[in-house]
Design a protein around this motif. Structure first.
Motif: not given
Ligand SMILES: Nc1nc2c(ncn2[C@@H]2O[C@H](COP(=O)(O)OP(=O)(O)OP(=O)(O)O)[C@@H](O)[C@H]2O)c(=O)[nH]1
Ligand SMILES: [Mg+2]
Lengths: 82, 720
Positions: B31-40
């Motif tokens: 899949s291509r769900q959103k990731i990011g370097n912060y909590p939440g």
């Protein structure tokens, strides 16, 4: 040694302390406990935000920012002899 | 083990925030769900198909949580899912607990709570690369032996450990492998029995011991509600009595769970985890010494934001010109082919090409903005922004955690509003939902750059243009502060809730992730241009083009018969048609409302047509000026056409319609107005329709007021 117990909010930046207790009924306390901030844990105030709040603390290798109002719920014993 | 394979396995991913659950989910399911370097980052559960060892499985990615005490809506998703109290959701067959190897003990706290619910478990020791770099070494095999469940070393970003994870999950499911229990003291067991009896008397369906412990330990556990506790009955006496059993045995009820679990985890991990002898100053600490510095921190923050808006101008410019030239060329090519059918020619040339092409021109700018937002998200600067700005938010009753929803809203308010789910206090969350659409989303960018490009850049230069663009983006934020303050003061009266935000380590952003996000965004934009905006363009075109009674032509030609210039006559005819078109009539009827803001009927119509989606104003103005354009000028450039438009009636007849104050008033109106159907819908979903309507009304009023003030003060100071 045990004479000076202050609130975490009063611990100056750069100082270390040992957690003594958390204020009963304060909503931040259960959450800090879950993060491992138990009585006996060593904690450092790393810095205060430029506008004066929140503060960034370090404990157990984790860095957390929290407001002074929440930090005030934690009682710490500062390490005076550094 | 043989087990009927007809039903796909249900496997849940849980863990603390920002441990790489979604990265792993994307790896395993493609899949291509959103990731990011912060909590939440993840606030909703997401499903994906996975095939561990050839078996069919549904993998569920859940929002991160520190504890099952679940203090915010996104954390509750995890709790509800694991306890199986969500309608139509069976409990998972096994759970992959994603653990940050750099901070293993604290991460295992949640794992031990999950295990307490009686679910088979696998530990994914993720971020092992980062942990090993800082000198933390974990003996996975030994840890697995102590915990009684598989422990797999993974590096989700590189896909390391995926194969081992597949095998481990199947082992956990087939063998129903449960994690070693905390040796609960006798008093806890007594308190749990007491609770069970009390609940039974109230007619609550029997609960698992693990769920009972949640009710016992948490201040107000969501489990109680979900389990069918009668809403009219106060659970407090029962809970207090059960907690008194703990107190009587010398266990303080509030810290009891943390103390017992951490003591247990300390034993279990003691010989399996080796920490570095001497802690080195990390790269993150060195960077933070500058970026969150008392003086430099704020300065750099302001500078960074300013740079972002300058680059939107500087970087996107050349590509935009290329698109503009292409659109003009298409127009010129296509027009002669359709000359036989004037109406079709007009629809294609003045409607479709100008409308849709005019919006497409802004894609490069939007991508530049998104590129920067992705950088902020992936490096970890987002959390620093929250740290720097929290005081300002706190002052007006918002939360430092409102920073992420609000900054995301600069890209688009829809995900921004969803991100407000990480906010614990329901009222602070509602405030955030209500003010997030004030943040200047990327759909407003075209309006700003059209106005700035036409009226500010030519006379004041690129630096001023960048500064105005920056100011336009700041406006919503500045207005949000008093709005949030009044909402808190008079309407919602929020209680301040604890604000705890973990500061993630800085990480090098991965170009592939960023490019993928830009591509997704571009696709979304193109789809929007091809659907909503296209449809609106056709409607607008029709309203501008019709009706075309022959008398109008005859009258105009007769009046100008002295003039021996066919192209001037043709232009006058088109202008006369435009003046009596359906849209003009409607615009003139409404124009008095916007007259104090200096808008003529064309701008008024542009504003009204943009309520479903802001970009429509570009198409609307493009179509109006396209149909009424001066044939000899021959320029399809909207900026040019705007500058040449003059008032035909009234006390300002003969003066230009667009002046700097008018352009600024248009920008202010668009900055403050909620002209987006998708945002209203998501506000209704996250709050309710009442609040969505409230948000729409207050923003529309604010926008009108802002535009009028800008025009009135602007004409006084800058001159009309
Ligand atoms: N070094 C390293 N970074 C990783 C690894 N796995 C994930 N990351 C990074 O960690 C950050 C967080 O990843 P996410 O997948 O969004 O984390 P999450 O657990 O889904 O976060 P929430 O949804 O906020 O709970 C991203 O910047 C990833 O690139 C890993 O194994 N090693
Ligand atoms: Mg996630």
């Amino acid at each position: 040694m045990s004479e000076a117990v202050i609130s975490l909010a009063a611990l100056p930046p750069g100082e270390r302390g040992r957690v003594q207790s958390g204020e009963d009924g304060h909503p931040a306390v259960p959450r800090l406990l879950a993060l491992g901030l138990l009585p006996g844990t060593e904690i450092t105030v790393v810095r205060v935000a430029p506008l004066g709040d929140p503060v960034e603390v370090e404990f157990l290798g984790m860095r957390l920012s929290l407001r002074k109002a929440d930090a005030a719920a934690v009682r710490v014993e500062p390490f005076t002899a550094r | 083990m043989s087990r009927p394979d007809s039903r796909p396995l249900r496997i849940a991913l849980v863990g603390n925030p920002n441990t790489g659950k979604t990265t792993l989910f994307n790896r395993l399911t493609g899949s291509r769900q959103k990731i990011g370097n912060y909590p939440g980052v993840t606030v909703e559960k997401k499903y994906g198909a996975w095939h561990p060892g050839g078996r069919a499985a549904t993998l569920v990615d859940l929002p991160g949580a520190y504890s099952l005490a679940a203090s915010s809506p996104d954390e509750r998703v995890a709790l509800d899912f694991l306890t199986g109290h969500l309608a139509g959701e069976a409990r998972p067959d096994a759970v992959i607990c994603v653990v940050d190897a750099s901070n293993i003990v604290r991460n295992l706290f949640l794992a031990s709570q999950v295990a307490d619910l009686g679910l088979p478990l696998v530990i994914a020791l993720n971020m092992s690369d980062a942990a090993e770099q800082t000198g933390i070494h974990i003996d996975a095999a030994l840890l697995a032996r102590h915990l009684g469940v598989p422990v797999v070393r993974t590096v989700a970003t590189r896909g390391e450990g995926s194969g081992a994870l597949e095998k481990a999950v199947l082992r956990a499911v087939d063998g129903r492998l449960l994690m070693a229990q905390v040796p609960w003291p006798e008093a806890v067991q007594r308190a749990v029995h007491y609770l069970a009896d009390g609940l039974e008397k109230e007619g609550v369906a029997p609960l698992e011991p693990g769920e009972l412990r949640r009710i016992l330990f948490d201040q107000r556990s969501a489990v109680l509600e979900r389990a069918g506790w009668p809403p009219e009955a106060d659970p407090q006496p029962l809970l207090s009595a059960a907690r008194d059993i703990l107190s009587a045995a010398g266990l303080q009820p509030v810290p009891a769970e943390a103390l017992l679990r951490y003591e247990h985890l300390g034993h279990v991990t003691a010989d399996a985890v080796r920490f570095p002898e001497k802690r080195r100053r990390t790269r993150t600490e060195r960077i933070d010494a500058v970026l969150t510095h008392r003086v430099w921190g704020l300065l750099i923050f302001a500078l960074l934001m300013f740079l972002v808006f300058q680059s939107i101008y500087a970087w996107a410019g050349p590509v935009m010109e290329l698109i503009e030239v292409t659109v003009a060329a298409v127009q010129e090519r296509v027009a002669p082919w359709l000359a036989a059918w004037p109406a079709v020619q007009s629809l294609v040339v003045d409607g479709l090409v100008v409308g849709v092409g005019g919006v497409l021109v802004f894609l490069p700018q939007i991508l530049v903005l998104f590129f920067f937002i992705a950088l902020l998200e992936d490096t970890g600067y987002m959390a620093r922004g929250a740290f720097l700005m929290d005081k300002m938010f706190g002052w007006c009753g918002l939360n430092g955690k409102s920073f992420v929803p609000m900054l995301s809203s600069y890209a688009c308010a829809v995900p921004g509003i969803l991100a407000a789910r990480t906010i614990e206090d329901p009222r602070a969350r509602l405030t955030t939902v209500l003010v997030s659409p004030l943040m200047s989303c990327s759909a407003r960018l075209p309006v700003y750059t059209l106005m700035i490009g036409a009226f500010i850049e030519p006379s004041h230069g690129a630096v001023v243009a960048g500064a105005v663009l920056f100011a336009a983006h700041l406006l919503g934020l500045v207005v949000a502060v008093p709005v949030a303050w009044s909402l808190n003061r008079f309407v919602l009266r929020t209680r301040t809730q604890p604000f705890l935000l973990e500061m993630p380590p800085y990480r090098r952003p991965r170009l592939r992730d960023i490019l993928w996000r830009l591509w997704e965004r571009a696709r979304e934009f193109l789809v929007r241009a091809g659907t909503v905006i296209l449809a609106m363009t056709v409607i607008i075109w029709a309203l501008v083009y019709f009706p075309r009674p022959p008398e109008v032509r005859e009258r105009t030609v007769a009046a100008l018969s002295a003039l021996n210039d066919p192209s001037a006559v043709e232009h006058a005819v088109e202008a006369a048609y435009l003046e009596q078109s359906l849209l003009a009539r409607a615009g003139r009827a409404v124009q008095p409302v916007f007259a104090p803001a200096g808008f003529d009927w064309k701008i008024t119509v542009g504003v009204l047509a943009s309520f479903p989606a802001r970009e429509v104003i570009i198409a609307t103005l493009g179509t109006i000026y396209g149909i009424g354009r001066e044939v000899d000028a021959g320029s399809g450039d909207l900026r040019f056409a705007l500058g040449r438009d003059l008032w035909t009636h009234g006390d300002r007849a003969g003066q230009p319609v667009f002046t700097v104050p008018v352009a600024l008033a248009v920008m202010v109106f668009f900055a403050l107005c909620l002209q987006c159907g998708a945002t209203v819908a998501v506000m209704a979903k996250e709050a309710n329709w009442g609040w969505a309507v409230f948000g729409f009304v207050y923003m529309t009023l604010l926008a009108w007021l802002g535009a009028v003030l800008t025009y009135q003060l602007g004409t006084r100071w800058l001159g009309g």
